[in-house]
Enzyme design. Structure first.
Site, mmCIF file in Angstrom:
data_model
loop_
_atom_site.group_PDB
_atom_site.id
_atom_site.type_symbol
_atom_site.label_atom_id
_atom_site.label_comp_id
_atom_site.label_asym_id
_atom_site.label_seq_id
_atom_site.Cartn_x
_atom_site.Cartn_y
_atom_site.Cartn_z
ATOM 1 N N GLY A 85 -15.345 33.885 20.498
ATOM 2 C CA GLY A 85 -16.706 33.932 19.963
ATOM 3 C C GLY A 85 -16.833 32.841 18.928
ATOM 4 O O GLY A 85 -16.428 31.705 19.178
ATOM 5 N N GLU A 86 -17.323 33.183 17.771
ATOM 6 C CA GLU A 86 -17.474 32.198 16.696
ATOM 7 C C GLU A 86 -16.718 32.718 15.478
ATOM 8 O O GLU A 86 -17.103 33.721 14.874
ATOM 9 C CB GLU A 86 -18.974 32.017 16.418
ATOM 10 C CG GLU A 86 -19.317 30.748 15.687
ATOM 11 C CD GLU A 86 -18.771 29.490 16.354
ATOM 12 O OE1 GLU A 86 -18.925 29.319 17.570
ATOM 13 O OE2 GLU A 86 -18.168 28.667 15.634
ATOM 14 N N SER A 87 -15.631 32.025 15.146
ATOM 15 C CA SER A 87 -14.732 32.551 14.113
ATOM 16 C C SER A 87 -15.396 32.655 12.737
ATOM 17 O O SER A 87 -15.086 33.573 11.972
ATOM 18 C CB SER A 87 -13.467 31.699 14.022
ATOM 19 O OG SER A 87 -13.794 30.355 13.748
ATOM 20 N N CYS A 104 -8.884 32.560 21.444
ATOM 21 C CA CYS A 104 -9.832 31.544 20.980
ATOM 22 C C CYS A 104 -10.259 31.784 19.521
ATOM 23 O O CYS A 104 -9.459 31.585 18.621
ATOM 24 C CB CYS A 104 -11.011 31.511 21.948
ATOM 25 S SG CYS A 104 -11.781 29.892 21.996
ATOM 26 N N ARG A 161 -9.927 23.909 14.798
ATOM 27 C CA ARG A 161 -11.109 24.431 15.496
ATOM 28 C C ARG A 161 -11.747 23.337 16.335
ATOM 29 O O ARG A 161 -11.689 22.165 15.984
ATOM 30 C CB ARG A 161 -12.153 24.942 14.503
ATOM 31 C CG ARG A 161 -11.731 26.150 13.711
ATOM 32 C CD ARG A 161 -12.864 26.619 12.822
ATOM 33 N NE ARG A 161 -14.022 27.014 13.619
ATOM 34 C CZ ARG A 161 -15.272 27.012 13.166
ATOM 35 N NH1 ARG A 161 -15.528 26.600 11.951
ATOM 36 N NH2 ARG A 161 -16.259 27.392 13.943
ATOM 37 N N ILE A 211 -13.146 27.158 26.154
ATOM 38 C CA ILE A 211 -14.547 27.022 25.743
ATOM 39 C C ILE A 211 -14.594 26.638 24.267
ATOM 40 O O ILE A 211 -14.291 27.465 23.404
ATOM 41 C CB ILE A 211 -15.328 28.336 25.983
ATOM 42 C CG1 ILE A 211 -15.223 28.755 27.453
ATOM 43 C CG2 ILE A 211 -16.790 28.161 25.563
ATOM 44 C CD1 ILE A 211 -15.774 30.147 27.738
ATOM 45 N N ARG A 212 -14.942 25.409 23.984
ATOM 46 C CA ARG A 212 -14.933 24.897 22.596
ATOM 47 C C ARG A 212 -13.706 25.442 21.851
ATOM 48 O O ARG A 212 -13.801 26.011 20.763
ATOM 49 C CB ARG A 212 -16.232 25.254 21.863
ATOM 50 C CG ARG A 212 -17.464 24.602 22.485
ATOM 51 C CD ARG A 212 -18.714 24.851 21.663
ATOM 52 N NE ARG A 212 -18.873 26.228 21.250
ATOM 53 C CZ ARG A 212 -19.315 27.204 22.051
ATOM 54 N NH1 ARG A 212 -19.652 26.922 23.306
ATOM 55 N NH2 ARG A 212 -19.434 28.429 21.606
ATOM 56 N N HIS A 245 -9.407 31.750 27.541
ATOM 57 C CA HIS A 245 -10.112 33.027 27.763
ATOM 58 C C HIS A 245 -9.614 33.728 29.031
ATOM 59 O O HIS A 245 -10.255 33.621 30.072
ATOM 60 C CB HIS A 245 -11.610 32.750 27.922
ATOM 61 C CG HIS A 245 -12.309 32.476 26.641
ATOM 62 N ND1 HIS A 245 -12.970 33.449 25.925
ATOM 63 C CD2 HIS A 245 -12.433 31.341 25.930
ATOM 64 C CE1 HIS A 245 -13.486 32.920 24.834
ATOM 65 N NE2 HIS A 245 -13.181 31.642 24.815
ATOM 66 N N GLU A 261 -9.820 36.702 29.874
ATOM 67 C CA GLU A 261 -10.744 37.763 30.318
ATOM 68 C C GLU A 261 -11.797 37.216 31.273
ATOM 69 O O GLU A 261 -12.512 37.988 31.911
ATOM 70 C CB GLU A 261 -11.384 38.450 29.104
ATOM 71 C CG GLU A 261 -12.506 37.686 28.401
ATOM 72 C CD GLU A 261 -12.034 36.536 27.504
ATOM 73 O OE1 GLU A 261 -10.819 36.223 27.507
ATOM 74 O OE2 GLU A 261 -12.877 35.932 26.827
HETATM 75 N N1 GLN Z 1 -15.407 27.195 18.590
HETATM 76 C C1 GLN Z 1 -15.237 28.569 18.233
HETATM 77 C C2 GLN Z 1 -14.791 28.704 16.784
HETATM 78 O O1 GLN Z 1 -14.490 27.752 16.168
HETATM 79 C C3 GLN Z 1 -14.242 29.253 19.150
HETATM 80 C C4 GLN Z 1 -14.754 29.239 20.560
HETATM 81 C C5 GLN Z 1 -14.377 30.425 21.394
HETATM 82 O O2 GLN Z 1 -13.955 31.464 20.890
HETATM 83 N N2 GLN Z 1 -14.619 30.311 22.666
HETATM 84 O O3 GLN Z 1 -14.747 29.774 16.276
#
Ligand code: GLN
Length: 193
Positions: free
Chosen positions: A47-49, A79, A106, A133-134, A169, A171
């Site tokens: 997700g987004e840390s 992630c 990151r 993913i990113r 990921h 999942e």
């Molecule tokens: N770019 C996100 C972060 O810095 C991590 C991306 C992800 O969990 N798929 O938190």
């Protein structure tokens, strides 16, 4: 096995699906009292840390989760979850749970074009699919941290005692090897307790 899945933001529903298909019972961790039950394992999803770290603090989940991990609760972090666990974040003064002695970067593959799929070796599992993913990757590890996966020379999977952290990921792919490995670890830990 009762597995807590941090469910404040990000890809938690997909992890729950996989774990339930493997026969585990999942509980969504959204508030402090969710952590009062006895868990056999914990999943920190992608997700987004920054958002997840903020919510962990605001929802008073932070201290309990940190203590439980330090006390040996098996944790699978993917992630953003990997970023939450890392002791150091390159180019960022913020740290979150800091239970994993590594330096993570990151958005290590760039923000826009940073998503890709590959297959690579994971220690003990052979070649498995990996969807990024990113994603972050780990720049360096301290003593005692085992590198379990690398892609193009970058560390994308580590294990440190009861903590498994991966950049990708699992999942989102059909292959369930990572979740099976984690569940086996939870079973072993529960037996030993
Ligand atoms: N770019 C996100 C972060 O810095 C991590 C991306 C992800 O969990 N798929 O938190």
């Amino acid at each position: 096995m009762k597995i807590g899945v941090l469910a404040v933001q990000g890809a938690f529903a997909e992890h729950i699906k996989v774990m339930e298909s493997l026969g585990a019972q999942c509980v969504e961790i959204r508030q402090e009292k969710d952590l009062d039950q006895k868990l056999d394992g914990l999943i920190l999803p992608g997700g987004e840390s920054t958002v997840q770290g903020k919510l962990l603090r605001e929802l008073h989940l932070f201290d309990k989760i940190k203590t439980q991990i330090e006390d040996g609760l098996p944790v699978l972090a993917t992630c953003a979850g990997m970023i939450l666990l890392s002791e150091k974040i390159a180019d960022d003064d913020t740290v979150h749970l800091a239970t994993l002695p590594v330096t993570v970067r990151r958005n290590a593959y760039g923000r826009q074009l940073g998503s890709f799929y590959t297959e690579a070796d994971f220690d003990g599992l052979g070649k498995i699919p990996m969807t990024f993913i990113r994603a972050p990757y780990i720049e360096s590890v301290e003593a005692g941290v085992k590198v379990v996966a690398q892609v193009d020379g970058n560390i994308v999977g580590v294990q440190y005692g009861n903590q498994i952290a991966i950049s990708f990921h699992p999942e989102l792919d059909k292959n369930q090897a990572i979740h099976q490995k984690f569940l086996a670890m939870c079973r072993k830990n529960a037996k030993a307790a």
